[in-house]
Design a protein around this motif. Structure first.
Motif, PDB file in Angstrom:
ATOM      1  N   GLU A  92       0.828  -1.209   0.000  1.00  0.00           N
ATOM      2  CA  GLU A  92       0.000   0.000   0.000  1.00  0.00           C
ATOM      3  C   GLU A  92       0.860   1.257   0.000  1.00  0.00           C
ATOM      4  N   ARG A 129       1.597   6.678  -6.885  1.00  0.00           N
ATOM      5  CA  ARG A 129       0.456   7.551  -7.261  1.00  0.00           C
ATOM      6  C   ARG A 129       0.873   9.015  -7.253  1.00  0.00           C
ATOM      7  N   THR A 130       1.707   9.388  -6.276  1.00  0.00           N
ATOM      8  CA  THR A 130       2.175  10.780  -6.210  1.00  0.00           C
ATOM      9  C   THR A 130       2.966  11.133  -7.470  1.00  0.00           C
ATOM     10  N   ARG A 143       2.279   1.724  -3.467  1.00  0.00           N
ATOM     11  CA  ARG A 143       1.292   2.285  -4.406  1.00  0.00           C
ATOM     12  C   ARG A 143       1.118   3.774  -4.172  1.00  0.00           C
ATOM     13  N   GLU A 144       1.124   4.193  -2.923  1.00  0.00           N
ATOM     14  CA  GLU A 144       0.959   5.611  -2.611  1.00  0.00           C
ATOM     15  C   GLU A 144       2.099   6.441  -3.187  1.00  0.00           C
ATOM     16  N   CYS A 145       3.334   5.916  -3.048  1.00  0.00           N
ATOM     17  CA  CYS A 145       4.493   6.621  -3.618  1.00  0.00           C
ATOM     18  C   CYS A 145       4.370   6.741  -5.140  1.00  0.00           C
TER      19      CYS A 145
END
Length: 328
Positions: free
Chosen positions: A299, A306-307, A302-304
């Motif tokens: 998770e 997405r940025t 994925r956040e990294c």
């Protein structure tokens, strides 16, 4: 014990008997006197072995003898013979048993030879793969170039970037929005510049099983080579795929290690590759996409991504581009 005969007593002299004897016998006889007796006694001297005249000297009292203890070298000591080992009885093996045993040994030899051959083939394959290189996917005016450490053995064997099935690179690219329409297969790596305005390269061209197989000098040389590529193609940004890769770049550029409190995920303050007429490219750091890097949750990864994907999409809009631009 031998004893001497007793000494006879002195004979008694009788004058009348001598007279009669002289008258009866015509042969003259000598008279026996006391002087003769004394002279005869003096003539007999018994020897030292005579039992009558020799007095035995008393034996001196001897000290009690100590008990005799025979030593190890005494003749009286008899060494016990060592027990003879019982001969081992050999089991009778039938011809069928012998053939089965030889067959099993033959099968084991075949397995060992097969394993040795497989190991030799694997080593030869690995050496051949290390000599292979995976081509870069670069072009001018790219929005972002993604930089890895070096090709793995599977990637080198296939000939395309991030081809290992346990690597999450292509799935995270799609989840982050860099390839919004699909999870691209590794075979599409060379088309990323024209379709998505993205590029791919590595610090070190030589393939290996892991980072431990690369020398420090080899990695620092790769930093200089990669910086030359950036100055040539001048992308807007680079994405470093792995914290360890950024630490290698930092140490090669700054001459010291990156302190733990200085590191942050995502955008870095420093630019990389600045030269005459160019301020350098922005740097973004994401966690490694390797399946072995299990210390960070999926998770967070994925956040990294997405940025980074949101920024790439923004730049596409500002440049009037649509992703994908052309897909067959």
């Amino acid at each position: 014990m031998f004893r001497l005969p007793r000494a006879r007593k002195d004979p008694t002299v009788d004058a009348d008997a001598d007279a009669d004897e002289n008258s009866s016998n015509s042969a003259p006889t000598s008279t026996y006197t006391d002087s003769d007796a004394s002279s005869s006694e003096e003539a007999y001297e018994p020897g030292p072995s005579s039992s009558r005249t020799t007095k035995r000297k008393p034996k001196p009292k001897s000290e009690p003898e100590e008990a005799y203890e025979p030593g190890p070298s005494s003749r009286t000591t008899k060494s016990k013979p060592e027990p003879k080992a019982k001969p081992t009885k050999r089991k009778r093996v039938s011809r069928a048993g012998l053939s089965a045993r030889s067959n099993a040994e033959h099968q084991r030899q075949i397995k060992r030879q097969r394993a040795e051959n497989q190991q030799a083939d694997a080593q030869q394959q690995e050496q051949e793969q290390e000599l292979r290189t995976v081509p870069d996917a670069l072009a001018p005016e790219l929005i972002c170039v993604l930089i890895g450490l070096n090709p793995g053995l599977v990637t080198a064997a296939v000939g395309h970037m991030y081809a290992h099935p346990r690597n999450h690179f292509w799935r995270l690219m799609h989840a982050g929005g860099l390839t919004p329409d699909r999870v691209c297969p590794p075979e599409m790596d060379q088309r990323l510049p024209e379709v998505y305005s993205l590029g791919l390269t590595n610090l070190v061209e030589r393939a290996s099983a892991g980072q431990a197989d690369l020398s420090r000098a080899e990695m620092e040389t790769g930093v200089a080579v990669c910086e030359t590529k950036l100055r040539r193609w001048r992308p807007e940004s680079v994405c470093i795929v792995g914290k360890g890769i950024w630490e290698i770049i930092w140490r090669a550029r700054m001459g010291r290690r990156l302190a733990k409190e200085q590191f942050v995920w995502g955008w870095q303050e420093e630019r990389w590759g600045a030269g005459p007429g160019w301020e350098g490219t922005r740097v973004y750091v994401v966690p490694s996409t390797s399946g072995l890097a299990a210390g960070i949750s999926m998770e967070f990864k994925r956040e990294c991504w997405r940025t980074l994907g949101d920024w790439v999409q923004m730049r596409r809009g500002e440049r009037g581009e649509v992703a994908p631009r052309a897909v067959e």
